[in-house]
Design an enzyme around this catalytic site. Structure first.
Site, mmCIF file in Angstrom:
data_model
loop_
_atom_site.group_PDB
_atom_site.id
_atom_site.type_symbol
_atom_site.label_atom_id
_atom_site.label_comp_id
_atom_site.label_asym_id
_atom_site.label_seq_id
_atom_site.Cartn_x
_atom_site.Cartn_y
_atom_site.Cartn_z
ATOM 1 N N LYS A 22 52.411 78.101 -45.641
ATOM 2 C CA LYS A 22 52.593 77.353 -44.395
ATOM 3 C C LYS A 22 52.294 78.225 -43.173
ATOM 4 C CE LYS A 22 56.687 75.417 -43.573
ATOM 5 N NZ LYS A 22 57.749 74.445 -43.198
ATOM 6 N N SER A 23 52.808 79.469 -43.187
ATOM 7 C CA SER A 23 52.604 80.365 -42.041
ATOM 8 C C SER A 23 51.112 80.600 -41.794
ATOM 9 C CB SER A 23 53.274 81.718 -42.296
ATOM 10 O OG SER A 23 54.649 81.573 -42.457
ATOM 11 N N ARG A 27 48.388 79.214 -38.622
ATOM 12 C CA ARG A 27 47.568 80.172 -37.876
ATOM 13 C C ARG A 27 46.082 79.904 -38.083
ATOM 14 N NH1 ARG A 27 52.449 82.115 -38.922
ATOM 15 N NH2 ARG A 27 53.416 83.730 -37.589
ATOM 16 N N GLY A 95 59.308 74.532 -36.153
ATOM 17 C CA GLY A 95 59.638 75.614 -35.225
ATOM 18 C C GLY A 95 58.491 76.592 -35.062
ATOM 19 N N SER A 168 61.753 89.014 -35.385
ATOM 20 C CA SER A 168 61.273 87.633 -35.454
ATOM 21 C C SER A 168 59.757 87.619 -35.399
ATOM 22 C CB SER A 168 61.835 86.796 -34.299
ATOM 23 O OG SER A 168 61.139 85.560 -34.225
ATOM 24 N N ASP A 320 63.541 83.102 -45.747
ATOM 25 C CA ASP A 320 63.557 81.689 -46.144
ATOM 26 C C ASP A 320 63.897 81.493 -47.614
ATOM 27 O OD1 ASP A 320 62.985 80.512 -43.689
ATOM 28 O OD2 ASP A 320 60.836 80.831 -43.915
ATOM 29 N N ARG A 399 64.798 73.450 -47.375
ATOM 30 C CA ARG A 399 65.019 74.543 -48.336
ATOM 31 C C ARG A 399 66.361 74.410 -49.056
ATOM 32 N NH1 ARG A 399 60.459 77.356 -47.726
ATOM 33 N NH2 ARG A 399 59.727 77.722 -45.599
#
Length: 439
Positions: A22-23, A27, A95, A168, A320, A399
């Protein structure tokens, strides 16, 4: 609301492939939209969060299309050429999309409004607002720094040197993305290294970055106003999605499962190390590099897990994955102790409190502290499962829902979950893959 009970499973066998990371998917869409020319993306995760990013980039002027074979084509608008959106950018539950896009738009001289669903609208954005304001952007947020939020991008953004007050990847990425369209050099200092997909992929798209160390801290500098070049991106399988199947194969007797094409970026692979520390058999087959990211096929076999003290230094690389690690701990021999997890209290739900309540309802022995859980495992015995008529509260957190589904596979009476609909947000094929592996 779609409630469902997950019950004991046959061994998980054969080969499965989890959806794209997903990350990296977020991007890939954003950076392709900023590059000049046509980029292609294979293996994009097509969950609602990533589709929210695609919709937002279209509103900002990129042309994005999906072909029937699942390859996405993006004609970028070019850095600095993004268009002011006519309507609010609806971020749904994402988010990541919100914080990264706030960074990206902070150095573009126009106004954009961000909205999201009820869950996202409760999540604070101050950690991003603070550095982006230093660069010249201004914000009108709802109380508590939440969405709906209006951003006025800086007409003359200024580069900053920013030390992250808390680890973060999203805040780091937001500042680096703001730096893309800012003259000069923007620098982020990380006291604790976080996932580095932004740096790897920006370099792949042709941005100029320098990454070094200073007194044990990671220092990342980006040179503004460099053109990004179009790319062919292959998205590796999401380690956060693979995590559920890793734990399922470890705790369901007789399992021997290969999970193909899993991204093993060191800033994300903490769960693999933590499970190995507990005695889990996880073997890396055919290790390779795809688009600057390390990838392998993982062969996971049922193992007798032993409780462990999980080093808090693992936390950023598996933040996560803790909900499903807690499930593994619940059926291990002895106690598993986790600390340093304050970050889990401000995720989609308070994941420490929600998982403690969920596992306790399913028959696990859990003690909650301010910054972690101590779980006394069953020693390999099945969990009792949720009592008749009771169901786990997932608090709309995907999750939690998936972790407790895996707990159901190792329970006598099954684990009933109040609402499985959040799973579709991040992992639409979750239950069909579980069925495939255990049929």
């Amino acid at each position: 609301m779609a409630s469902h009970t997950f019950t004991t499973s046959n061994p998980l066998r054969g080969r499965i492939r989890v959806p794209g990371d997903k990350s990296i998917s977020h991007r890939a869409l954003m950076f392709s939209s900023l590059a000049v020319g046509e980029s292609t993306i294979e293996g994009l995760l097509e969950g609602e969060d990533v589709l929210a990013t695609a919709a937002a980039m279209r509103q900002l002027g990129a042309q994005i299309e999906r072909s029937n074979d699942g390859v996405w084509t993006v004609h970028g608008a070019g850095l600095g050429s993004l268009l002011e959106p006519h309507q609010a950018l609806d971020m749904g539950n994402s988010g990541t999309s919100t914080r990264l896009l706030m960074g990206l738009l902070a150095s573009h001289g126009f106004t954009a409004t961000f909205v999201g669903d009820a869950s996202l609208s409760g999540r604070p954005m101050n950690r991003v607002i603070e550095p982006l304001s230093q660069m010249g952007a201004s914000f009108e947020a709802s109380s508590g720094g939440t969405l709906p939020l209006m951003l006025r991008g800086a007409f003359a953004p200024v580069p900053i040197r920013y030390r992250l007050p808390v680890a973060s990847a999203q805040v780091k990425s937001a500042v680096l993305l703001a730096g893309l369209n800012t003259p000069g050099i923007t620098t982020v200092i990380e006291p604790v290294a976080t996932r580095d997909h932004t740096e790897r992929m920006l370099a792949g798209f042709g941005a100029t970055l320098e990454i070094g160390e200073d007194n044990g801290e990671r220092v990342i500098s980006i040179h503004g106003e460099s053109d990004l070049k179009s790319q062919h991106v292959v998205v590796p399988g999401d380690p956060s999605s693979a995590a559920f199947f890793m734990v399922a194969a470890l705790i369901v007797p007789g399992s021997d499962l290969v999970i193909e094409n899993v991204g093993l970026n060191a800033t994300r692979a903490g769960l693999v190390e933590a499970l190995r520390q507990m005695g889990g058999s996880i073997e890396e087959l055919n290790p390779r590099e795809v688009g600057g990211e390390p990838v392998a096929d993982l062969r996971v076999k049922h193992s007798v897990l032993k409780g462990a003290e999980i080093d808090p230094a693992f936390a950023p690389s598996m933040i996560d994955e803790f909900p499903v690690l807690f499930v593994a701990a619940a059926v291990a021999e002895g106690a598993t102790v986790t600390t340093g997890l304050e970050e889990l209290r401000v995720k989609e739900s308070d994941r420490l409190a929600t998982m403690a309540a969920a596992l306790t309802l399913a028959g696990a022995d859990v003690e909650e502290s301010d910054d972690g859980l101590t779980i006394n495992g069953t020693g390999g015995d099945l969990l009792k499962g949720t009592p008749s008529g009771a169901s786990v509260e997932t608090k709309l957190d995907h999750r939690i829902a998936m972790a407790m589904a895996i707990a159901g596979l190792a329970s006598q009476d099954g684990v009933s979950i109040d609402d499985t609909s959040p799973i579709a947000t991040s992992f639409p094929t979750f239950t069909s893959l579980l069925d495939q592996a255990s049929s």
